[in-house]
Design a protein around this motif. Structure first.
Motif, PDB file in Angstrom:
ATOM      1  N   LEU A  69       0.834  -1.206   0.000  1.00  0.00           N
ATOM      2  CA  LEU A  69       0.000   0.000   0.000  1.00  0.00           C
ATOM      3  C   LEU A  69       0.870   1.258   0.000  1.00  0.00           C
ATOM      4  O   LEU A  69       0.632   2.202  -0.773  1.00  0.00           O
ATOM      5  CB  LEU A  69      -0.922   0.012   1.219  1.00  0.00           C
ATOM      6  N   ILE A  70       1.880   1.279   0.876  1.00  0.00           N
ATOM      7  CA  ILE A  70       2.757   2.457   0.974  1.00  0.00           C
ATOM      8  C   ILE A  70       3.506   2.673  -0.343  1.00  0.00           C
ATOM      9  O   ILE A  70       3.635   3.812  -0.822  1.00  0.00           O
ATOM     10  CB  ILE A  70       3.747   2.280   2.145  1.00  0.00           C
ATOM     11  N   ASN A  71       4.001   1.597  -0.958  1.00  0.00           N
ATOM     12  CA  ASN A  71       4.713   1.718  -2.237  1.00  0.00           C
ATOM     13  C   ASN A  71       3.808   2.281  -3.329  1.00  0.00           C
ATOM     14  O   ASN A  71       4.241   3.116  -4.135  1.00  0.00           O
ATOM     15  CB  ASN A  71       5.247   0.346  -2.661  1.00  0.00           C
ATOM     16  N   LEU A  72       2.564   1.827  -3.361  1.00  0.00           N
ATOM     17  CA  LEU A  72       1.613   2.348  -4.348  1.00  0.00           C
ATOM     18  C   LEU A  72       1.356   3.837  -4.136  1.00  0.00           C
ATOM     19  O   LEU A  72       1.350   4.632  -5.083  1.00  0.00           O
ATOM     20  CB  LEU A  72       0.288   1.585  -4.253  1.00  0.00           C
ATOM     21  N   ILE A  73       1.123   4.213  -2.885  1.00  0.00           N
ATOM     22  CA  ILE A  73       0.827   5.619  -2.559  1.00  0.00           C
ATOM     23  C   ILE A  73       1.980   6.524  -2.979  1.00  0.00           C
ATOM     24  O   ILE A  73       1.769   7.589  -3.581  1.00  0.00           O
ATOM     25  CB  ILE A  73       0.529   5.763  -1.053  1.00  0.00           C
ATOM     26  N   GLU A  74       3.197   6.102  -2.691  1.00  0.00           N
ATOM     27  CA  GLU A  74       4.356   6.943  -2.989  1.00  0.00           C
ATOM     28  C   GLU A  74       4.736   6.910  -4.464  1.00  0.00           C
ATOM     29  O   GLU A  74       5.162   7.922  -5.023  1.00  0.00           O
ATOM     30  CB  GLU A  74       5.531   6.511  -2.108  1.00  0.00           C
ATOM     31  N   ALA A  75       4.544   5.764  -5.115  1.00  0.00           N
ATOM     32  CA  ALA A  75       4.873   5.660  -6.539  1.00  0.00           C
ATOM     33  C   ALA A  75       3.949   6.504  -7.394  1.00  0.00           C
ATOM     34  O   ALA A  75       4.357   7.063  -8.427  1.00  0.00           O
ATOM     35  CB  ALA A  75       4.811   4.195  -6.986  1.00  0.00           C
ATOM     36  N   TYR A  76       2.691   6.612  -6.979  1.00  0.00           N
ATOM     37  CA  TYR A  76       1.708   7.351  -7.779  1.00  0.00           C
ATOM     38  C   TYR A  76       1.266   8.650  -7.114  1.00  0.00           C
ATOM     39  O   TYR A  76       0.286   9.262  -7.540  1.00  0.00           O
ATOM     40  CB  TYR A  76       0.496   6.458  -8.050  1.00  0.00           C
ATOM     41  N   ASP A  77       2.000   9.069  -6.072  1.00  0.00           N
ATOM     42  CA  ASP A  77       1.739  10.343  -5.400  1.00  0.00           C
ATOM     43  C   ASP A  77       0.269  10.464  -4.977  1.00  0.00           C
ATOM     44  O   ASP A  77      -0.368  11.512  -5.152  1.00  0.00           O
ATOM     45  CB  ASP A  77       2.116  11.516  -6.326  1.00  0.00           C
ATOM     46  N   LEU A  78      -0.267   9.396  -4.406  1.00  0.00           N
ATOM     47  CA  LEU A  78      -1.675   9.407  -4.009  1.00  0.00           C
ATOM     48  C   LEU A  78      -1.932  10.317  -2.814  1.00  0.00           C
ATOM     49  O   LEU A  78      -3.066  10.742  -2.588  1.00  0.00           O
ATOM     50  CB  LEU A  78      -2.132   7.979  -3.682  1.00  0.00           C
ATOM     51  N   GLN A  79      -0.875  10.639  -2.051  1.00  0.00           N
ATOM     52  CA  GLN A  79      -1.052  11.510  -0.895  1.00  0.00           C
ATOM     53  C   GLN A  79      -1.478  12.921  -1.297  1.00  0.00           C
ATOM     54  O   GLN A  79      -1.986  13.682  -0.466  1.00  0.00           O
ATOM     55  CB  GLN A  79       0.208  11.555  -0.026  1.00  0.00           C
ATOM     56  N   GLN A  80      -1.299  13.259  -2.577  1.00  0.00           N
ATOM     57  CA  GLN A  80      -1.736  14.582  -3.036  1.00  0.00           C
ATOM     58  C   GLN A  80      -3.239  14.758  -2.876  1.00  0.00           C
ATOM     59  O   GLN A  80      -3.734  15.872  -2.647  1.00  0.00           O
ATOM     60  CB  GLN A  80      -1.341  14.798  -4.503  1.00  0.00           C
ATOM     61  N   TYR A  81      -3.995  13.636  -2.973  1.00  0.00           N
ATOM     62  CA  TYR A  81      -5.453  13.725  -2.846  1.00  0.00           C
ATOM     63  C   TYR A  81      -5.865  13.931  -1.391  1.00  0.00           C
ATOM     64  O   TYR A  81      -6.875  14.580  -1.108  1.00  0.00           O
ATOM     65  CB  TYR A  81      -6.107  12.484  -3.448  1.00  0.00           C
ATOM     66  N   ASP A  82      -5.062  13.411  -0.453  1.00  0.00           N
ATOM     67  CA  ASP A  82      -5.300  13.698   0.962  1.00  0.00           C
ATOM     68  C   ASP A  82      -5.144  15.196   1.217  1.00  0.00           C
ATOM     69  O   ASP A  82      -5.962  15.823   1.900  1.00  0.00           O
ATOM     70  CB  ASP A  82      -4.307  12.945   1.852  1.00  0.00           C
ATOM     71  N   GLN A  83      -4.088  15.769   0.651  1.00  0.00           N
ATOM     72  CA  GLN A  83      -3.808  17.195   0.848  1.00  0.00           C
ATOM     73  C   GLN A  83      -4.888  18.073   0.213  1.00  0.00           C
ATOM     74  O   GLN A  83      -5.238  19.123   0.762  1.00  0.00           O
ATOM     75  CB  GLN A  83      -2.435  17.545   0.265  1.00  0.00           C
ATOM     76  N   MET A  84      -5.423  17.645  -0.917  1.00  0.00           N
ATOM     77  CA  MET A  84      -6.491  18.413  -1.564  1.00  0.00           C
ATOM     78  C   MET A  84      -7.714  18.523  -0.655  1.00  0.00           C
ATOM     79  O   MET A  84      -8.347  19.577  -0.561  1.00  0.00           O
ATOM     80  CB  MET A  84      -6.880  17.759  -2.895  1.00  0.00           C
ATOM     81  N   VAL A  85      -8.022  17.415   0.040  1.00  0.00           N
ATOM     82  CA  VAL A  85      -9.169  17.423   0.953  1.00  0.00           C
ATOM     83  C   VAL A  85      -8.857  18.257   2.192  1.00  0.00           C
ATOM     84  O   VAL A  85      -9.655  19.104   2.603  1.00  0.00           O
ATOM     85  CB  VAL A  85      -9.557  15.990   1.364  1.00  0.00           C
ATOM     86  N   VAL A  86      -7.675  18.038   2.781  1.00  0.00           N
ATOM     87  CA  VAL A  86      -7.293  18.752   3.996  1.00  0.00           C
ATOM     88  C   VAL A  86      -7.249  20.260   3.758  1.00  0.00           C
ATOM     89  O   VAL A  86      -7.688  21.050   4.601  1.00  0.00           O
ATOM     90  CB  VAL A  86      -5.926  18.243   4.506  1.00  0.00           C
ATOM     91  N   LYS A  87      -6.724  20.654   2.604  1.00  0.00           N
ATOM     92  CA  LYS A  87      -6.610  22.079   2.282  1.00  0.00           C
ATOM     93  C   LYS A  87      -7.862  22.645   1.619  1.00  0.00           C
ATOM     94  O   LYS A  87      -7.864  23.767   1.130  1.00  0.00           O
ATOM     95  CB  LYS A  87      -5.392  22.298   1.380  1.00  0.00           C
ATOM     96  N   LYS A  88      -8.922  21.822   1.595  1.00  0.00           N
ATOM     97  CA  LYS A  88     -10.237  22.218   1.066  1.00  0.00           C
ATOM     98  C   LYS A  88     -10.169  22.693  -0.377  1.00  0.00           C
ATOM     99  O   LYS A  88     -10.843  23.642  -0.779  1.00  0.00           O
ATOM    100  CB  LYS A  88     -10.848  23.289   1.968  1.00  0.00           C
ATOM    101  N   LYS A  89      -9.332  21.996  -1.151  1.00  0.00           N
ATOM    102  CA  LYS A  89      -9.250  22.287  -2.584  1.00  0.00           C
ATOM    103  C   LYS A  89     -10.128  21.343  -3.391  1.00  0.00           C
ATOM    104  O   LYS A  89     -10.087  21.349  -4.619  1.00  0.00           O
ATOM    105  CB  LYS A  89      -7.794  22.182  -3.052  1.00  0.00           C
ATOM    106  N   PHE A  90     -10.901  20.530  -2.681  1.00  0.00           N
ATOM    107  CA  PHE A  90     -11.805  19.592  -3.354  1.00  0.00           C
ATOM    108  C   PHE A  90     -13.190  19.713  -2.748  1.00  0.00           C
ATOM    109  O   PHE A  90     -13.349  19.776  -1.535  1.00  0.00           O
ATOM    110  CB  PHE A  90     -11.309  18.152  -3.183  1.00  0.00           C
ATOM    111  N   LYS A  91     -14.190  19.765  -3.612  1.00  0.00           N
ATOM    112  CA  LYS A  91     -15.574  19.797  -3.163  1.00  0.00           C
ATOM    113  C   LYS A  91     -16.266  18.523  -3.622  1.00  0.00           C
ATOM    114  O   LYS A  91     -16.243  18.193  -4.803  1.00  0.00           O
ATOM    115  CB  LYS A  91     -16.299  21.025  -3.739  1.00  0.00           C
ATOM    116  N   PRO A  92     -16.860  17.790  -2.679  1.00  0.00           N
ATOM    117  CA  PRO A  92     -17.549  16.544  -3.055  1.00  0.00           C
ATOM    118  C   PRO A  92     -18.651  16.803  -4.072  1.00  0.00           C
ATOM    119  O   PRO A  92     -19.336  17.828  -4.011  1.00  0.00           O
ATOM    120  CB  PRO A  92     -18.140  16.054  -1.722  1.00  0.00           C
ATOM    121  N   HIS A  93     -18.769  15.874  -5.001  1.00  0.00           N
ATOM    122  CA  HIS A  93     -19.805  15.995  -6.015  1.00  0.00           C
ATOM    123  C   HIS A  93     -21.127  15.499  -5.468  1.00  0.00           C
ATOM    124  O   HIS A  93     -21.196  14.427  -4.859  1.00  0.00           O
ATOM    125  CB  HIS A  93     -19.439  15.192  -7.266  1.00  0.00           C
ATOM    126  N   LYS A  94     -22.163  16.276  -5.680  1.00  0.00           N
ATOM    127  CA  LYS A  94     -23.489  15.860  -5.231  1.00  0.00           C
ATOM    128  C   LYS A  94     -24.167  15.055  -6.332  1.00  0.00           C
ATOM    129  O   LYS A  94     -24.082  15.390  -7.507  1.00  0.00           O
ATOM    130  CB  LYS A  94     -24.351  17.081  -4.891  1.00  0.00           C
TER     131      LYS A  94
END
Length: 350
Positions: A159-184
């Motif tokens: 799991l950690i290798n996948l997250i780091e290889a594909y930079d999946l943590q960027q999506y965590d930051q988008m939510v934390v920094k409120k740069k993403f709005k859930p689609h209704k």
């Protein structure tokens, strides 16, 4: 979770250097396509259930083989979640740790993602994960493995290798920094049906009105306790107020508290704190978490018969709220640590 298929994918991930360049390129493109297709759903689930989007995506990639596993293509099951006794939906059979095991079937992938969130959020087995920082993907990956989500010894590493290889943590930051709005979801509008003229119904003078039987609702005769307002009965040297809830003493934790320093401060063994609160030995606390310093009750106080489950609520929280032993709640309600609670479900307290 889907075992045999997962082992194949894990093996591919961990010995990827042995594959040809063209094979790796194809695998990467499939993974990127999967991420692009489901990242918004993963971030929406993160907003709703506080599960890192990076973890959700990595599990989806791994468990479904980029959405190409039999469970994903035939049953829209992207996380290898098995039926369990509480599942009422459609099912399919698939060889896993044992032949022809029962797996959940969903209408679409989005439903699978949502059920995965509820599965983690509402199961006592994974409750400790929600004490971690929401951006701590390494802690989440190791916690999932430790809690038994998968049997493979390299599950967390994959799991950690996948997250780091594909930079999946960027999506965590988008939510934390409120740069993403859930689609209704757009509500489906059904075409209006033609109304037929109502037929005149003449009242039957001889007919007697039927008596409607109503079930008596089970209600509490006392208000739900507010733990922060419980009576203060003492104070520790480090200024933790000792409060009392239905005769059982507890403290509200502070940021940075851990079992070692609290045990020393409260003059109680760490083993007892773990037992009284159903915790892991390495649990760390944030502010205002409830920590009992004595054994909880076998049933709730008089006046408290049931508790109605609220969104995101776990049985551990119910146990703390009414100072009732978690194992007693399991027994009274025919549940176990793998049971998934639903909003509105009534939990017996005595």
């Amino acid at each position: 979770m889907a075992g045999k298929f997962r082992y194949i994918v894990l093996l591919m991930l961990l010995i990827g250097s042995l594959f040809s360049y063209s094979q790796n390129t194809q695998r990467k493109k499939e993974t990127l396509d999967y991420i692009d297709k489901y990242k918004d759903i993963a971030m929406t689930e993160m907003v709703k259930y506080k599960i890192p989007a990076s973890i959700t995506l990595a599990q989806g990639i791994l468990e479904s083989g980029n959405g190409k596993s039999k469970l994903a293509t035939k049953g829209n099951n992207h996380f290898g979640i098995k039926c369990h006794s509480d599942w009422k939906g459609k099912t399919m059979r698939h060889d896993d740790d044992a032949p022809q095991e029962c797996f959940r079937v969903y209408k679409n992938a989005e439903e699978s993602y949502n059920d995965h969130s509820k599965f983690l959020k509402n199961s006592q087995r994974y409750a400790s994960l929600f004490n971690l920082e929401i951006t701590d993907y390494k802690g989440w990956a190791k916690g999932l493995k430790k809690a038994g989500y998968a049997t493979s010894p390299v599950y967390a590493t994959a799991l950690i290798n996948l997250i780091e290889a594909y930079d999946l943590q960027q999506y965590d930051q988008m939510v934390v920094k409120k740069k993403f709005k859930p689609h209704k979801k757009k509500e489906e509008v059904k075409p209006a049906e033609k109304e037929e003229p109502a037929k005149e119904v003449k009242p039957d003078k001889k007919a007697k009105p039927k008596k409607i039987k109503r079930n008596k609702a089970v209600v509490n005769t006392a208000p739900v306790p507010v733990l922060a307002e419980c009576m203060v009965v003492g104070m520790t040297p480090d200024h933790h107020y000792i409060r009392e809830n239905f005769g059982v003493k507890f403290v509200l934790t502070k940021d940075g508290d851990n079992l070692d320093n609290l045990a020393k401060e409260l003059k109680i063994s760490k083993r007892q704190l773990v037992k009284y609160n159903n915790l892991g030995a390495k649990t760390k606390f944030s502010s205002n978490e409830v920590l009992y310093i004595g054994p909880k009750r076998s049933k709730a106080a008089s006046g408290y018969k049931v508790h109605v489950i609220q969104p995101g609520e776990t049985l551990s929280q119910v146990s703390r709220l009414y100072a009732v032993k978690l194992e007693r709640l399991f027994k009274m309600n025919g549940l176990d640590e793998n049971s998934v609670l639903s909003v509105g479900q009534e939990i017996r307290l005595r």
